[in-house]
Design a protein around this motif. Structure first.
Motif, PDB file in Angstrom:
ATOM      1  N   ARG A   1      50.591  34.159  35.819  1.00 56.96           N
ATOM      2  CA  ARG A   1      49.784  34.253  34.610  1.00 56.96           C
ATOM      3  C   ARG A   1      48.323  34.565  34.943  1.00 56.96           C
ATOM      4  O   ARG A   1      47.854  34.273  36.028  1.00 56.96           O
ATOM      5  CB  ARG A   1      49.874  32.947  33.818  1.00 56.96           C
ATOM      6  CG  ARG A   1      51.259  32.704  33.223  1.00 56.96           C
ATOM      7  CD  ARG A   1      51.369  31.353  32.573  1.00 56.96           C
ATOM      8  NE  ARG A   1      52.676  31.156  31.940  1.00 56.96           N
ATOM      9  CZ  ARG A   1      53.138  30.000  31.526  1.00 56.96           C
ATOM     10  NH1 ARG A   1      52.389  28.921  31.654  1.00 56.96           N
ATOM     11  NH2 ARG A   1      54.333  29.909  30.969  1.00 56.96           N
ATOM     12  N   GLY A   2      47.647  35.148  33.963  1.00 58.76           N
ATOM     13  CA  GLY A   2      46.221  35.409  34.139  1.00 58.76           C
ATOM     14  C   GLY A   2      45.890  36.756  34.730  1.00 58.76           C
ATOM     15  O   GLY A   2      44.797  36.949  35.283  1.00 58.76           O
ATOM     16  N   ALA A   3      46.807  37.736  34.603  1.00 58.96           N
ATOM     17  CA  ALA A   3      46.542  39.068  35.154  1.00 58.96           C
ATOM     18  C   ALA A   3      45.351  39.705  34.450  1.00 58.96           C
ATOM     19  O   ALA A   3      45.149  39.544  33.243  1.00 58.96           O
ATOM     20  CB  ALA A   3      47.779  39.947  35.006  1.00 58.96           C
ATOM     21  N   GLY A   4      44.555  40.431  35.217  1.00 62.59           N
ATOM     22  CA  GLY A   4      43.391  41.105  34.649  1.00 62.59           C
ATOM     23  C   GLY A   4      42.830  42.115  35.626  1.00 62.59           C
ATOM     24  O   GLY A   4      43.448  42.466  36.642  1.00 62.59           O
ATOM     25  N   TYR A   5      41.641  42.604  35.318  1.00 60.07           N
ATOM     26  CA  TYR A   5      40.943  43.558  36.176  1.00 60.07           C
ATOM     27  C   TYR A   5      39.574  42.987  36.512  1.00 60.07           C
ATOM     28  O   TYR A   5      38.927  42.357  35.663  1.00 60.07           O
ATOM     29  CB  TYR A   5      40.782  44.907  35.478  1.00 60.07           C
ATOM     30  CG  TYR A   5      42.100  45.617  35.237  1.00 60.07           C
ATOM     31  CD1 TYR A   5      42.580  46.562  36.134  1.00 60.07           C
ATOM     32  CD2 TYR A   5      42.867  45.328  34.107  1.00 60.07           C
ATOM     33  CE1 TYR A   5      43.789  47.207  35.912  1.00 60.07           C
ATOM     34  CE2 TYR A   5      44.073  45.963  33.885  1.00 60.07           C
ATOM     35  CZ  TYR A   5      44.532  46.900  34.782  1.00 60.07           C
ATOM     36  OH  TYR A   5      45.735  47.524  34.561  1.00 60.07           O
ATOM     37  N   THR A   6      39.144  43.208  37.732  1.00 60.65           N
ATOM     38  CA  THR A   6      37.848  42.708  38.179  1.00 60.65           C
ATOM     39  C   THR A   6      37.025  43.870  38.699  1.00 60.65           C
ATOM     40  O   THR A   6      37.383  44.488  39.716  1.00 60.65           O
ATOM     41  CB  THR A   6      38.011  41.656  39.285  1.00 60.65           C
ATOM     42  OG1 THR A   6      38.771  40.545  38.786  1.00 60.65           O
ATOM     43  CG2 THR A   6      36.654  41.167  39.771  1.00 60.65           C
ATOM     44  N   ALA A   7      35.941  44.196  38.015  1.00 59.67           N
ATOM     45  CA  ALA A   7      35.024  45.244  38.465  1.00 59.67           C
ATOM     46  C   ALA A   7      33.856  44.599  39.205  1.00 59.67           C
ATOM     47  O   ALA A   7      33.404  43.510  38.850  1.00 59.67           O
ATOM     48  CB  ALA A   7      34.518  46.052  37.271  1.00 59.67           C
ATOM     49  N   PHE A   8      33.375  45.274  40.222  1.00 57.38           N
ATOM     50  CA  PHE A   8      32.265  44.732  41.014  1.00 57.38           C
ATOM     51  C   PHE A   8      31.468  45.885  41.603  1.00 57.38           C
ATOM     52  O   PHE A   8      31.989  46.972  41.831  1.00 57.38           O
ATOM     53  CB  PHE A   8      32.772  43.800  42.120  1.00 57.38           C
ATOM     54  CG  PHE A   8      33.794  44.429  43.045  1.00 57.38           C
ATOM     55  CD1 PHE A   8      33.425  44.856  44.314  1.00 57.38           C
ATOM     56  CD2 PHE A   8      35.114  44.581  42.648  1.00 57.38           C
ATOM     57  CE1 PHE A   8      34.359  45.440  45.167  1.00 57.38           C
ATOM     58  CE2 PHE A   8      36.055  45.154  43.498  1.00 57.38           C
ATOM     59  CZ  PHE A   8      35.683  45.588  44.752  1.00 57.38           C
TER      60      PHE A   8
END
Length: 487
Positions: free
Chosen positions: A333-340
């Motif tokens: 659970r908690g899938a997402g995208y992380t931009a940096f």
């Protein structure tokens, strides 16, 4: 359409003729399209822009000629939006070399143009049984940018060297011109591999695929590997539900894509800029809860064994193992995208893969891949990331998160609609079922194999993994609702 992964039984496929419904139950999924407000046509300005870019794509002088590589595509039968072409060969002195060409969509999409604005609005291709809602116009996605056989195409070419254990030891990335020599499909490739006559370009795919699968378990990748619940045409204007177990060649082919995504993530993290696909590690209590459920079902799970190894050793067709696999979805659970853009992010892992990972291999069907590829190309050539990429980077997690939610809604609605069509008129009939989830012994969720349906169930005294008989209490095609009751 994108299929839902569910536990299953091949009896569902054998009974597919019973799961189709006549025309009066609905001939398409127009109601779902309207309900979710799915796009219909592309703006005229975007289509005009595509026509111009197809006639004159951006093919800069730094693109290498790799048309001598005998690359092949491996996709579902009939696919036309071909993102990837692969060649697996042996390295001199041992190990393997993987050439992986990815469609270079950036050669056709003008940053800041009308098409760019429209694909940012869409986010990704949406799959429905009666036709897709494409991310890009088909002139591009199924034509000029697609890696169709015997056509010279612009591509982003990854060359990844592996040692004899399947571990990456070198990565090269550059823009290229490529030419696929064959368009293969999963079923055909599986047959040729089983017969020992695989296409020369992928005859080493089984070796590399197996090694990468072993590495996945060692990394702690939490993979469920459940069969897929699909909706397909019955050939008579109606639809039927089927279960399609995942072919082993699909797993091997997926490992090449995952390998590339992991290499891309490492490049981004080392450079301190990019966008990752992330899934947090499960909380210890979540793992402990799954372990307790497995114990109640009689599934042996040694205390020291990681969930990845425990799940990899289970056959999801067995009722008790099937229930464990379904419950294991809570681990991801908690899938997402992380931009940096200013150093590596604090949370960069993907629990389902057991490593950091980035989407870079499906730019025809997913927006973020085009941007990720540009970041990696810039890092590989020691050049600044293009300004149009930097401007969009911060918004990509929101855009992709929104499109993921819509894609999930589309998939669930189509499956629910097909389930209701399949069972309409059969209220009161009895079915054997497997309990997938039980809510304090007073209800839950069951799986019926023929037709392959997952639905809520009311009743008491049943537990997860148990084989029960259920009666169909409701099948409403208008509300897309199916419910059973335990006998």
């Amino acid at each position: 359409m994108a299929a839902a992964q569910v536990p299953g039984d091949e009896a569902g496929v054998a009974a597919a003729d019973r799961s189709s419904r006549p025309r009066e139950f609905g001939s398409d999924f127009a109601a779902i399209r309207a309900e979710l407000g799915l796009p219909v046509d592309f703006p005229t300005a975007a289509l005009s822009e595509v026509e111009r870019s197809v006639a004159q794509p951006v093919l800069d002088g730094e693109r290498v000629d790799a048309t001598d590589l005998p690359l092949v595509t491996v996709d579902p039968a009939g696919a036309k939006d071909l993102d990837q072409a692969v060649l697996v060969c042996a390295r001199p002195g041992g190990g393997y070399r993987v050439h992986y060409a990815i469609a270079d969509v950036a050669a056709f999409v003008v940053p800041g143009g009308a098409l760019d604005a429209e694909v940012r609005r869409r986010g990704q291709t949406l799959y429905l049984p009666d036709g897709n809602v494409p991310l890009h116009p088909t002139l591009l996605s199924e034509g000029a940018a697609s890696l169709l056989p015997d056509q010279v195409r612009p591509a982003v070419l990854w060359t990844i060297d592996l040692d004899s254990d399947g571990v990456p030891v070198g990565v090269d990335l550059r823009r290229a011109l490529v030419r696929s020599v064959a368009q293969l499909d999963y079923d055909g490739v599986q047959r040729t591999i089983d017969l020992g006559v695989a296409h020369p370009s992928i005859e080493l795919l089984p070796q590399v695929g197996r090694l990468r699968r072993e590495q996945a378990v060692l990394r702690g990748a939490i993979e469920l590997g459940l069969p897929e619940q699909q909706v397909e045409s019955d050939g008579n204007g109606g639809w039927r539900l089927v279960l399609r177990p995942r072919l082993v060649v699909e797993e091997w082919n997926a490992e090449i894509s995952l390998l590339t995504g992991m290499c891309a993530a490492e490049m981004m993290i080392s450079a301190g800029i990019g966008v990752l696909r992330t899934v947090p590690d499960p909380e210890p209590e979540t793992v402990a809860g799954l372990r307790r459920s497995a114990a109640r079902l009689g599934v042996d799970w040694p205390e020291e064994q990681h969930p990845a190894a425990a799940l990899a050793g289970l056959d999801p067709v067995r009722p008790e193992a099937l229930a464990v696999h379904v419950q294991a979805t809570r681990l991801l659970r908690g899938a997402g995208y992380t931009a940096f853009g200013d150093g590596a992010p604090a949370k960069a892992g993907h629990a389902g893969i057991g490593a950091s990972y980035a989407h870079v291999t499906a730019p025809l069907r997913r927006l973020v891949d085009r941007y990720s590829a540009e970041v990696c190309l810039a890092v590989a050539s020691d050049r600044p990331v293009p300004g149009w990429v930097l401007e969009a980077l911060g918004n990509l997690p929101s855009v992709m998160g929104g499109s993921d939610r819509v894609a999930g809604q589309v998939e669930r609605a189509c499956i629910a609609q097909a389930q209701a069509w399949a069972l309409a008129g059969r209220v009161g009939e009895e079915f054997p079922a497997t309990v997938l989830r039980a809510a304090n012994g007073v209800g839950g969720e069951v799986f019926v194999a023929a037709p392959p349906v997952i639905a809520r169930c009311v009743g008491d005294g049943f537990g997860e993994g148990q084989q029960v008989r259920v009666r169909l209490a409701q099948a409403d095609p208008v509300r897309r609702d199916v419910a059973f009751e335990v006998i």
